[in-house]
Design an enzyme around this catalytic site. Sequence first.
Site, short mmCIF file in Angstrom:
data_model
loop_
_atom_site.label_atom_id
_atom_site.label_comp_id
_atom_site.label_asym_id
_atom_site.label_seq_id
_atom_site.Cartn_x
_atom_site.Cartn_y
_atom_site.Cartn_z
N HIS A 166 0.91 -1.05 -0.10
CA HIS A 166 0.00 -0.04 0.08
C HIS A 166 0.87 1.30 0.14
CE1 HIS A 166 -4.10 1.35 0.30
NE2 HIS A 166 -3.46 2.71 0.83
N TYR A 168 1.53 5.32 -2.55
CA TYR A 168 1.59 6.74 -2.20
C TYR A 168 2.65 7.42 -2.74
CZ TYR A 168 -2.56 6.34 0.51
OH TYR A 168 -3.81 6.25 1.10
N HIS A 194 -10.92 0.22 -8.20
CA HIS A 194 -10.15 1.37 -7.30
C HIS A 194 -8.95 1.75 -7.50
CE1 HIS A 194 -8.74 3.28 -3.68
NE2 HIS A 194 -7.99 2.28 -3.32
N PHE A 195 -7.92 0.72 -7.72
CA PHE A 195 -6.57 1.18 -7.68
C PHE A 195 -6.46 1.72 -9.35
CE2 PHE A 195 -5.91 -3.55 -8.30
CZ PHE A 195 -5.22 -3.49 -9.80
N HIS A 196 -7.11 1.38 -10.17
CA HIS A 196 -7.06 1.98 -11.67
C HIS A 196 -7.36 3.35 -11.64
CE1 HIS A 196 -5.97 -2.27 -13.25
NE2 HIS A 196 -5.65 -1.56 -14.31
N ARG A 233 -11.65 -10.81 -9.73
CA ARG A 233 -10.45 -10.70 -10.43
C ARG A 233 -9.35 -11.56 -10.58
NH1 ARG A 233 -6.33 -7.11 -7.27
NH2 ARG A 233 -6.49 -7.83 -5.07
N ARG A 234 -8.48 -11.40 -11.60
CA ARG A 234 -7.35 -12.32 -11.73
C ARG A 234 -7.99 -13.74 -12.34
NH1 ARG A 234 -6.24 -11.50 -6.09
NH2 ARG A 234 -4.75 -9.58 -5.85
#
Length: 547
Positions: free
Chosen positions: A215, A219, A366-368, A429-430
């Site tokens: 995580h 950042y 979310h992370f995309h 996913r995956r």
Amino acid sequence: MQRTRRLALFHYWVAFAAFLPAVILGAWQMLMRSPLPAPLDDPNAYYASVTLHGTAMAYVVTTFFAMGFGYAVAATSLRRPIRGMGAAWIGFVICLVGTVMAVATVLSGRASVLYTFYPPLLASPWYYLGALLLIGGSMIWVALMVVNMAAWKRDNPGRPVPLAMFAMTATALLWAWSAAGVEVELVGILLPRAFGWSDLIDAALGRTLFSVTLHAIVYFWLMPAYIAFYTLVPQAAGGRLYSDTMGRLTFIMLLVFSLPVGMHHLLADPEHGSGFKFVQSFLTFLVVLPTLLTVFSICASLEIAGRHRGGRGLLGWVAALPWDEPMVLAVGLSLVMLGLGGFGGLINMSYAMNMMIHNTSWVTAHFHLIFGGAVVIMYFAIAYEMWPRITGKPLRSKRLARWQLWLWFWGMMITTIPWHIAGVMGQPRRIAIFDYSLPLVARMAPLVIISVIGGLILLVAAILLIIVLLRSHFGERSLAQPLRYALAVNPPLQVPASLNGFGLWNAIVLVLMVVAYGYPIGQFFFLKNHSVPAFTVTSDSAPMGVR
């Protein structure tokens, strides 16, 4: 300064050279998961592609971009040549060799383990060694950022370090702390097993070590965008930064809060007790604070610029902003995606609600939306801002650049909104292939097709980015304007030592990391052994169950 420009330019070109193929792979992956016909319809190729896409985006693009941006910021904000140019080029070569090694191994079909490695799956040792060289070589950049800031402080006693350099050094330190987890995993677990020096692999310890990085690395990706928010956006908008102090506090909080939080990615893993999971979930919510502070500060800075340009009334300043400037347009689009993606992140980090969307397409969305959307669109804007300063050639067609930013924004929205919905519906996913003849899966087919359309728009935007940069790179040379950073409304003449260096904050990070990870990692060395046989993954053996 010419040597620094060349150094930064080489880093940028590697970043964007890796970016375009990674986007092509991402578009193909979406097509393959859809009910539409796709070329090379092979699950093994899919997992190799996901590994290459993730490695390129998570490690190569971001690391090279941050390093290039860091060298440019160090030279222009401190207004002096960079110390350690020879070491900087050595670091560049090491990172490039590691990149080529890792990519070649994936392309050879011997590393379909995704960029998160997922032990006990096992790749060729040359993939792990390439990743280690890339990450380890970037530590030279970390050291150079610290050295150059320290040297400037010695030569300018009592003066505040320019905010851009202060923020870049925070970025480097964050990367050093966050990369420690994956480096230890590579050296202590994966490489010994991959080279055959051990028989078993401790998958649980490997996942825990990677959570240190998993995580915090987000950042590290985000920090260049925040640096642009605070130091480039107000200047491009024709105004001033609302508060220099808020900027320093933001980057300090990002350094401190974003590290001891990675275990919220392990909420479904049985090796750790609920107490430590809850503690890190709570700490994760603190990361919202610097983001909220940034949104307030940047909106205030833009309001100052808008009112200076004649904006009147409650929101008249918004229309008065120079939206024809790529940097200003990018920050507006970025904040929209940051808000939407941040909301999804609150669900992910929740100790209770995480179970609803764990390992579904919601997480991918979310992370995309955060990285591919809010972060990467600012990388584009930074490139458009820096290119004329580095090459001495003007940006060709701001209009085309604006089109590229809009295409990327809408492509990302069209891609990720259906993913969020499909994730709530339970789409995992995956997974390479879905059987759309099943009624439950068939309900998701329209959403998947819409996301494919979004992926194709993203591909067009990525190609357009390269076209804009190439046209600018080979355009006619002109007198390049120096890069100017935003001045604060009240520029500080002095700041407290705690806001002008990182000694105190590194000590606090160390304490937090020991509290958050001391027992979760230490338990593996005195409790029951979790080691298991490794499963070697190649292009011929990648299982359908790699999830």
